[in-house]
Design a protein around this motif. Structure first.
Motif, PDB file in Angstrom:
ATOM      1  N   CYS A   4      34.305  22.835  73.078  1.00  0.00           N
ATOM      2  CA  CYS A   4      34.071  21.275  73.341  1.00  0.00           C
ATOM      3  C   CYS A   4      35.610  20.465  72.764  1.00  0.00           C
ATOM      4  CB  CYS A   4      33.113  20.968  72.191  1.00  0.00           C
ATOM      5  SG  CYS A   4      33.053  19.248  71.523  1.00  0.00           S
ATOM      6  N   CYS A   7      34.932  19.044  68.800  1.00  0.00           N
ATOM      7  CA  CYS A   7      34.794  20.138  67.820  1.00  0.00           C
ATOM      8  C   CYS A   7      35.431  21.420  68.298  1.00  0.00           C
ATOM      9  CB  CYS A   7      33.237  20.213  67.217  1.00  0.00           C
ATOM     10  SG  CYS A   7      32.163  20.672  68.328  1.00  0.00           S
ATOM     11  N   THR A   9      32.851  24.038  69.272  1.00  0.00           N
ATOM     12  CA  THR A   9      31.830  24.690  69.607  1.00  0.00           C
ATOM     13  C   THR A   9      32.110  25.437  71.205  1.00  0.00           C
ATOM     14  OG1 THR A   9      29.778  23.178  68.863  1.00  0.00           O
ATOM     15  CG2 THR A   9      29.349  24.195  71.045  1.00  0.00           C
ATOM     16  N   CYS A  24      30.501  18.378  73.442  1.00  0.00           N
ATOM     17  CA  CYS A  24      29.308  19.069  73.555  1.00  0.00           C
ATOM     18  C   CYS A  24      28.119  18.192  73.045  1.00  0.00           C
ATOM     19  CB  CYS A  24      29.241  20.257  72.314  1.00  0.00           C
ATOM     20  SG  CYS A  24      29.388  19.531  70.536  1.00  0.00           S
ATOM     21  N   CYS A  27      28.181  16.680  69.284  1.00  0.00           N
ATOM     22  CA  CYS A  27      29.087  15.724  69.131  1.00  0.00           C
ATOM     23  C   CYS A  27      28.844  14.259  69.750  1.00  0.00           C
ATOM     24  CB  CYS A  27      30.533  15.818  69.657  1.00  0.00           C
ATOM     25  SG  CYS A  27      31.662  17.107  68.732  1.00  0.00           S
ATOM     26  N   ARG A 310      33.028  16.406  62.850  1.00  0.00           N
ATOM     27  CA  ARG A 310      32.166  15.125  63.312  1.00  0.00           C
ATOM     28  C   ARG A 310      32.191  13.839  62.388  1.00  0.00           C
ATOM     29  NH1 ARG A 310      28.127  19.282  65.026  1.00  0.00           N
ATOM     30  NH2 ARG A 310      29.126  20.082  66.741  1.00  0.00           N
TER      31      ARG A 310
HETATM   32 ZN   LIG Z   1      31.529  19.171  70.030  1.00  0.00          ZN
END
Ligand SMILES: [Zn+2]
Length: 381
Positions: A4, A7, A9, A24, A27, A310
């Motif tokens: 992502c 983040c 992920t 993602c 997010c 986040r």
């Molecule tokens: Zn993310």
């Protein structure tokens, strides 16, 4: 394997999805839910409860709702919040680990809830069955607690049915927290009625357990009640997380420890848990976190760090450093204990684990594999 953009992920996470900008689902939710404040969700939560009261008789047998608890940080906070903020009378339901598996900390944290004045039902699956299922799910799925997770999710609605309680509260919405998009109700982050589609419950089905059970009633512990049964009983699941402005791993453990919860300080080099607060009731879950890392290229540290990214508590770069240090960490002592529990040798443990290692992103060795990828950078597997 893609990351992502916002983040850490990875695209290998089951049920993960990325939008056109490479962001993602968690997010994306988080930026949207920031626009809809937790205060708004709290008003909606109370309205939902009011509507339910109009449709069904909530207060029966002295309780008007169930809060599923584990003896961890989230459950301590949820239980107190439902009673003290929502002014409801919850019955707490815990699907406990069998005695061999449960940590002393887990037991004392359940005791702590009782000391706070709650009624608590502890449901414990038969120990030998539980052990046999753990071994089978480790060998067949590379997951040491697949069955106990199923028991955990199933026991709460099962007791709701038995006690005729119509409302169940869970803490976190998996879509918001980790990006399991199958359960994600974009329209309503409070709605938990899709919990049955959670990857943990759906993946692999239930039939693999059958040969371990020597009686029908043992299976009942592990089977999530059917949709028809839910609808006939008018059972509703609501997530509390979105309605709290400070719902997070960090805040929940601070709050819970101020209310008597015992944590596992300074054990992150053993458990790989940088929060020292997740899954404190049991140790073998740490093995799952390690195997998850080998399967998908991310572990628990990634999940914890993503939440902090986040919330703008740390940068993506700071997150990468933590993930490099702690993802996949699980001390040999925990693995040895697990081998003793399911009666296999450590060599066999690695033989079985090796099967689950994704060799497109890891180089296999006799024991711990070595990552081919760099955390945070898309990798052409
Ligand atoms: Zn993310």
């Amino acid at each position: 394997m893609k990351y992502c953009k916002s983040c850490l992920t990875t695209s290998l996470r089951p049920n993960s999805s990325f939008n056109k900008k490479g962001i993602c689902v968690a997010c994306e939710f988080s930026s949207q839910s920031n626009s809809l404040s937790s205060q708004t969700h709290l008003v909606r939560l109370k309205e939902k409860i009011r509507l339910l009261r109009g449709q069904v008789k909530l207060k029966l047998n002295n309780y008007d709702c169930i809060v599923g608890v584990s003896g961890g940080k989230d459950s301590t906070r949820q239980a107190l919040w439902v009673r003290d903020r929502l002014k409801m009378r919850p019955l707490l339901v815990c699907c406990a680990y069998p005695p061999y598996q449960m940590t002393d900390i887990g037991a004392s944290n359940l005791e702590n809830l009782v000391k706070h004045g709650f009624d608590l039902i502890v449901d414990t699956p038969a120990p030998k069955t539980s052990r046999d299922l753990s071994k089978k799910s480790f060998v067949e799925f590379g997951n040491v607690c697949k069955a106990s997770e199923m028991a955990l999710f199933a026991s709460v609605p099962r007791i709701a049915i038995d006690f005729d309680i119509k409302l169940i509260f869970w803490g976190e919405n998996p879509a918001l927290q980790v990006g399991d998009s199958l359960t994600g109700e974009l329209a309503d982050p409070l709605d938990g009625n899709n919990l049955r589609y959670l990857n943990t419950l759906v993946d692999g089905g239930e039939d693999w357990m059958d040969e371990v059970f020597d009686s029908v009633h043992k299976k009942e512990h592990y089977k999530y009640p059917s949709l028809q049964e839910y609808e006939r009983r008018n059972i509703n699941i609501i997530y509390l997380g979105p309605a709290w402005d400070d719902w997070s791993n960090e805040m929940n453990s601070t709050f819970a420890s101020l209310h008597g919860l015992t944590l596992r300080p300074n054990e992150e080099k053993i458990t790989g848990d940088i929060s020292n607060a997740s899954m404190i009731d049991e140790e073998f879950t740490n093995i799952n976190m390690m195997i998850k890392y080998y399967k998908y290229g991310f572990g628990r540290t990634t999940d914890l760090v993503n939440e902090s990214i986040r919330k703008n508590e740390i940068s993506r770069e700071e997150g990468i450093e933590l993930v490099k240090l702690y993802d996949g960490v699980c001390d040999d002592s925990i693995i040895q204990k697990y081998c003793k529990y399911i009666e296999i040798s450590v060599a066999d443990f690695w033989k079985y684990t090796n099967y689950w290692i994704n060799d497109r992103i890891f180089t296999k060795t006799e024991k711990r594999p070595i990552p081919k990828f760099n955390v945070g950078e898309d990798f052409n597997d």
